[in-house]
Design a protein around this motif. Structure first.
Motif, PDB file in Angstrom:
ATOM      1  N   THR A  28     -24.469 -35.183  46.056  1.00  0.00           N
ATOM      2  CA  THR A  28     -23.332 -34.945  46.948  1.00  0.00           C
ATOM      3  C   THR A  28     -23.141 -36.015  48.011  1.00  0.00           C
ATOM      4  O   THR A  28     -22.174 -35.956  48.766  1.00  0.00           O
ATOM      5  CB  THR A  28     -23.475 -33.579  47.653  1.00  0.00           C
ATOM      6  OG1 THR A  28     -24.695 -33.561  48.416  1.00  0.00           O
ATOM      7  CG2 THR A  28     -23.484 -32.443  46.640  1.00  0.00           C
ATOM      8  N   THR A  29     -24.026 -36.994  48.077  1.00  0.00           N
ATOM      9  CA  THR A  29     -23.844 -38.129  48.996  1.00  0.00           C
ATOM     10  C   THR A  29     -24.193 -39.408  48.245  1.00  0.00           C
ATOM     11  O   THR A  29     -24.792 -39.371  47.165  1.00  0.00           O
ATOM     12  CB  THR A  29     -24.736 -38.016  50.258  1.00  0.00           C
ATOM     13  OG1 THR A  29     -26.094 -38.368  49.920  1.00  0.00           O
ATOM     14  CG2 THR A  29     -24.703 -36.606  50.844  1.00  0.00           C
ATOM     15  N   ASP A  30     -23.834 -40.537  48.820  1.00  0.00           N
ATOM     16  CA  ASP A  30     -24.172 -41.808  48.180  1.00  0.00           C
ATOM     17  C   ASP A  30     -25.271 -42.558  48.925  1.00  0.00           C
ATOM     18  O   ASP A  30     -25.379 -43.777  48.842  1.00  0.00           O
ATOM     19  CB  ASP A  30     -22.928 -42.690  48.012  1.00  0.00           C
ATOM     20  CG  ASP A  30     -22.125 -42.837  49.294  1.00  0.00           C
ATOM     21  OD1 ASP A  30     -22.581 -42.345  50.343  1.00  0.00           O
ATOM     22  OD2 ASP A  30     -21.042 -43.438  49.249  1.00  0.00           O
ATOM     23  N   VAL A  31     -26.113 -41.848  49.640  1.00  0.00           N
ATOM     24  CA  VAL A  31     -27.309 -42.420  50.254  1.00  0.00           C
ATOM     25  C   VAL A  31     -28.376 -42.562  49.165  1.00  0.00           C
ATOM     26  O   VAL A  31     -28.545 -41.693  48.318  1.00  0.00           O
ATOM     27  CB  VAL A  31     -27.812 -41.520  51.404  1.00  0.00           C
ATOM     28  CG1 VAL A  31     -29.190 -41.940  51.868  1.00  0.00           C
ATOM     29  CG2 VAL A  31     -26.828 -41.570  52.559  1.00  0.00           C
ATOM     30  N   ASP A  32     -29.102 -43.680  49.190  1.00  0.00           N
ATOM     31  CA  ASP A  32     -30.023 -44.002  48.103  1.00  0.00           C
ATOM     32  C   ASP A  32     -31.489 -43.775  48.431  1.00  0.00           C
ATOM     33  O   ASP A  32     -32.355 -44.000  47.586  1.00  0.00           O
ATOM     34  CB  ASP A  32     -29.845 -45.464  47.675  1.00  0.00           C
ATOM     35  CG  ASP A  32     -28.473 -45.722  47.069  1.00  0.00           C
ATOM     36  OD1 ASP A  32     -27.982 -44.834  46.356  1.00  0.00           O
ATOM     37  OD2 ASP A  32     -27.898 -46.792  47.329  1.00  0.00           O
ATOM     38  N   ARG A  33     -31.791 -43.364  49.653  1.00  0.00           N
ATOM     39  CA  ARG A  33     -33.193 -43.161  50.055  1.00  0.00           C
ATOM     40  C   ARG A  33     -33.331 -41.820  50.772  1.00  0.00           C
ATOM     41  O   ARG A  33     -32.543 -41.491  51.666  1.00  0.00           O
ATOM     42  CB  ARG A  33     -33.673 -44.292  50.971  1.00  0.00           C
ATOM     43  CG  ARG A  33     -35.066 -44.074  51.576  1.00  0.00           C
ATOM     44  CD  ARG A  33     -35.432 -45.196  52.547  1.00  0.00           C
ATOM     45  NE  ARG A  33     -36.583 -44.846  53.361  1.00  0.00           N
ATOM     46  CZ  ARG A  33     -37.847 -45.138  53.056  1.00  0.00           C
ATOM     47  NH1 ARG A  33     -38.119 -45.785  51.934  1.00  0.00           N
ATOM     48  NH2 ARG A  33     -38.842 -44.783  53.855  1.00  0.00           N
ATOM     49  N   ILE A  34     -34.344 -41.038  50.376  1.00  0.00           N
ATOM     50  CA  ILE A  34     -34.691 -39.798  51.045  1.00  0.00           C
ATOM     51  C   ILE A  34     -36.149 -39.911  51.468  1.00  0.00           C
ATOM     52  O   ILE A  34     -37.001 -40.329  50.673  1.00  0.00           O
ATOM     53  CB  ILE A  34     -34.501 -38.583  50.118  1.00  0.00           C
ATOM     54  CG1 ILE A  34     -33.043 -38.481  49.673  1.00  0.00           C
ATOM     55  CG2 ILE A  34     -34.933 -37.292  50.813  1.00  0.00           C
ATOM     56  CD1 ILE A  34     -32.801 -37.424  48.618  1.00  0.00           C
ATOM     57  N   GLU A  35     -36.436 -39.564  52.699  1.00  0.00           N
ATOM     58  CA  GLU A  35     -37.782 -39.729  53.206  1.00  0.00           C
ATOM     59  C   GLU A  35     -38.229 -38.498  53.988  1.00  0.00           C
ATOM     60  O   GLU A  35     -37.420 -37.687  54.440  1.00  0.00           O
ATOM     61  CB  GLU A  35     -37.868 -40.959  54.117  1.00  0.00           C
ATOM     62  CG  GLU A  35     -37.008 -40.841  55.376  1.00  0.00           C
ATOM     63  CD  GLU A  35     -37.067 -42.080  56.247  1.00  0.00           C
ATOM     64  OE1 GLU A  35     -37.023 -43.197  55.683  1.00  0.00           O
ATOM     65  OE2 GLU A  35     -37.166 -41.924  57.482  1.00  0.00           O
ATOM     66  N   GLY A  36     -39.540 -38.355  54.123  1.00  0.00           N
ATOM     67  CA  GLY A  36     -40.103 -37.272  54.907  1.00  0.00           C
ATOM     68  C   GLY A  36     -41.523 -37.639  55.293  1.00  0.00           C
ATOM     69  O   GLY A  36     -42.089 -38.617  54.797  1.00  0.00           O
ATOM     70  N   SER A  37     -42.113 -36.863  56.174  1.00  0.00           N
ATOM     71  CA  SER A  37     -43.487 -37.125  56.591  1.00  0.00           C
ATOM     72  C   SER A  37     -44.188 -35.809  56.861  1.00  0.00           C
ATOM     73  O   SER A  37     -43.559 -34.776  57.083  1.00  0.00           O
ATOM     74  CB  SER A  37     -43.516 -38.015  57.846  1.00  0.00           C
ATOM     75  OG  SER A  37     -42.799 -37.406  58.909  1.00  0.00           O
ATOM     76  N   THR A  38     -45.502 -35.856  56.856  1.00  0.00           N
ATOM     77  CA  THR A  38     -46.289 -34.662  57.120  1.00  0.00           C
ATOM     78  C   THR A  38     -47.569 -35.058  57.831  1.00  0.00           C
ATOM     79  O   THR A  38     -48.006 -36.220  57.769  1.00  0.00           O
ATOM     80  CB  THR A  38     -46.618 -33.923  55.802  1.00  0.00           C
ATOM     81  OG1 THR A  38     -47.271 -32.691  56.105  1.00  0.00           O
ATOM     82  CG2 THR A  38     -47.505 -34.748  54.900  1.00  0.00           C
ATOM     83  N   ASP A  39     -48.179 -34.119  58.532  1.00  0.00           N
ATOM     84  CA  ASP A  39     -49.401 -34.392  59.273  1.00  0.00           C
ATOM     85  C   ASP A  39     -50.525 -34.822  58.329  1.00  0.00           C
ATOM     86  O   ASP A  39     -50.605 -34.352  57.186  1.00  0.00           O
ATOM     87  CB  ASP A  39     -49.816 -33.131  60.040  1.00  0.00           C
ATOM     88  CG  ASP A  39     -50.915 -33.397  61.046  1.00  0.00           C
ATOM     89  OD1 ASP A  39     -50.591 -33.764  62.185  1.00  0.00           O
ATOM     90  OD2 ASP A  39     -52.106 -33.253  60.684  1.00  0.00           O
ATOM     91  N   VAL A  40     -51.387 -35.697  58.819  1.00  0.00           N
ATOM     92  CA  VAL A  40     -52.479 -36.203  57.973  1.00  0.00           C
ATOM     93  C   VAL A  40     -53.420 -35.086  57.528  1.00  0.00           C
ATOM     94  O   VAL A  40     -54.115 -35.227  56.515  1.00  0.00           O
ATOM     95  CB  VAL A  40     -53.283 -37.296  58.709  1.00  0.00           C
ATOM     96  CG1 VAL A  40     -52.447 -38.554  58.896  1.00  0.00           C
ATOM     97  CG2 VAL A  40     -53.811 -36.789  60.046  1.00  0.00           C
ATOM     98  N   THR A  41     -53.436 -33.982  58.268  1.00  0.00           N
ATOM     99  CA  THR A  41     -54.315 -32.866  57.898  1.00  0.00           C
ATOM    100  C   THR A  41     -53.651 -31.866  56.954  1.00  0.00           C
ATOM    101  O   THR A  41     -54.326 -30.978  56.433  1.00  0.00           O
ATOM    102  CB  THR A  41     -54.772 -32.106  59.158  1.00  0.00           C
ATOM    103  OG1 THR A  41     -53.639 -31.500  59.795  1.00  0.00           O
ATOM    104  CG2 THR A  41     -55.457 -33.049  60.141  1.00  0.00           C
ATOM    105  N   ASN A  42     -52.347 -32.003  56.723  1.00  0.00           N
ATOM    106  CA  ASN A  42     -51.614 -31.035  55.908  1.00  0.00           C
ATOM    107  C   ASN A  42     -51.669 -31.462  54.436  1.00  0.00           C
ATOM    108  O   ASN A  42     -50.689 -31.960  53.872  1.00  0.00           O
ATOM    109  CB  ASN A  42     -50.172 -30.924  56.395  1.00  0.00           C
ATOM    110  CG  ASN A  42     -49.452 -29.717  55.831  1.00  0.00           C
ATOM    111  OD1 ASN A  42     -49.941 -29.073  54.903  1.00  0.00           O
ATOM    112  ND2 ASN A  42     -48.291 -29.401  56.379  1.00  0.00           N
ATOM    113  N   VAL A  43     -52.807 -31.239  53.829  1.00  0.00           N
ATOM    114  CA  VAL A  43     -53.036 -31.680  52.447  1.00  0.00           C
ATOM    115  C   VAL A  43     -52.111 -30.955  51.478  1.00  0.00           C
ATOM    116  O   VAL A  43     -51.617 -31.539  50.508  1.00  0.00           O
ATOM    117  CB  VAL A  43     -54.508 -31.474  52.061  1.00  0.00           C
ATOM    118  CG1 VAL A  43     -54.747 -31.865  50.602  1.00  0.00           C
ATOM    119  CG2 VAL A  43     -55.421 -32.296  52.973  1.00  0.00           C
TER     120      VAL A  43
END
Length: 231
Positions: free
Chosen positions: A176-191
Motif C-alpha cells: 500500500t506504499t512505495d517505501v522500500d525499507r522497513i525497520e525495527g529494533s528490540t532490546d538486547v535482552t529481548n531474545v
C-alpha cells in the motif's frame, strides 16, 4: 504459510504542499509527502460488529453499533483500525516491560505515528497493536523508511502470532506504499522478539548503543531491517 488478505488499494502520492488525512504536510515545497496508505472506502473494507459491553468499541452512525474496520486478515488474526477505548485497554492490561522513561521535555521532531489493532480473526478480541512512523535518511523521497513497533498483551505471547503479524504488516506496507525499507529494533535482552524478527525475514544489522532510556539507564537496542528486494 500464513495467508494474508489486504483489504484496500495502493496509495498514490499526495500533491506537494497538500495536507493528507493524517495531517502530514509535504516534506519540502514541491516535494511529495511521506507516503501514506490510501483511505479505505466502504466498498473495500470490512466492518466487524461486537457487543457494546466490550471495553473497546466505536460508534458507527450507519450501523448504530460497535465496530472495528478490518484492513488485513490473516490466519487466526486480523489488523484493524483502533476503536474507541482500545488504547486505554492496552495500557491497562499490558505489562509495559519495555516502556521508555518520559520526563516531559518536548521532542525536537514528532513524526506522525500510525496504528492498527491486532485482533482475533473476527475482529472482536483485542490482542495488541502495531505502530509505524516514517524515518528519513536523506533529502529525497527514496530515503524514507518505515520504522515499526509491536505490542502484544502478555496472555497471547509465545504462541507464534507475533511473527505472523509482522509478516502481515510487512506485506501491507509494501502493498500500500512505495517505501522500500522497513525497520525495527528490540532490546538486547529481548531474545524472543529477536527470534520473531528473524523468522519474519528481517536482517540483523547491528547494535544501537544507548538508544533508549529506561529505568534511568541507557539501554542498547538491536536493529533489524527488511527491504522490498528481500522478499
Amino acid at each position: 504459510m500464513n495467508r494474508v488478505r489486504v483489504i484496500g488499494r495502493r496509495a498514490g502520492r499526495w500533491p506537494a504542499g497538500a495536507i493528507n488525512a493524517a495531517g502530514l504536510v509535504s516534506l519540502r515545497p514541491g516535494r511529495p509527502t511521506v507516503p501514506q496508505w490510501a483511505a479505505l472506502p466502504k466498498s473495500c473494507s470490512e466492518r466487524v460488529i461486537f457487543p457494546r459491553h466490550w471495553v473497546n468499541w466505536a460508534t458507527d452512525k450507519t450501523l448504530g453499533v460497535g465496530v472495528r474496520k478490518i484492513v488485513v486478515r490473516g490466519d487466526g488474526f486480523a489488523l484493524a483500525e483502533l476503536a474507541k477505548g482500545d488504547q486505554e485497554y492496552l495500557a491497562e492490561h499490558g505489562d509495559r516491560a519495555f516502556d521508555v522513561d518520559r520526563d516531559g521535555r518536548a521532542m525536537p521532531y514528532e513524526a506522525p505515528v500510525h496504528r492498527l489493532a491486532i485482533t482475533d480473526e473476527t475482529g472482536t478480541e483485542l490482542l495488541g497493536r502495531v505502530m509505524w512512523h516514517p524515518v528519513i535518511y536523506g533529502p529525497s523521497y527514496g530515503c524514507v523508511a518505515w520504522n515499526f513497533g509491536r505490542e502484544l498483551l502478555p496472555r497471547v505471547r509465545g504462541k507464534g502470532i507475533g511473527t505472523a503479524v509482522l509478516k502481515a504488516l510487512v506485506r501491507y506496507l509494501f502493498d500500500t506504499t512505495d517505501v522500500d525499507r522497513i525497520e525495527g529494533s528490540t532490546d538486547v535482552t529481548n531474545v524472543r522478539a529477536q527470534k520473531s524478527l528473524e523468522k519474519a525475514g528481517f536482517t540483523r544489522e547491528g547494535v544501537l548503543r544507548g538508544a533508549q532510556l529506561r529505568g534511568g539507564k541507557r539501554r542498547d537496542m538491536i536493529s533489524y531491517s527488511l527491504l522490498r528486494t528481500d522478499k
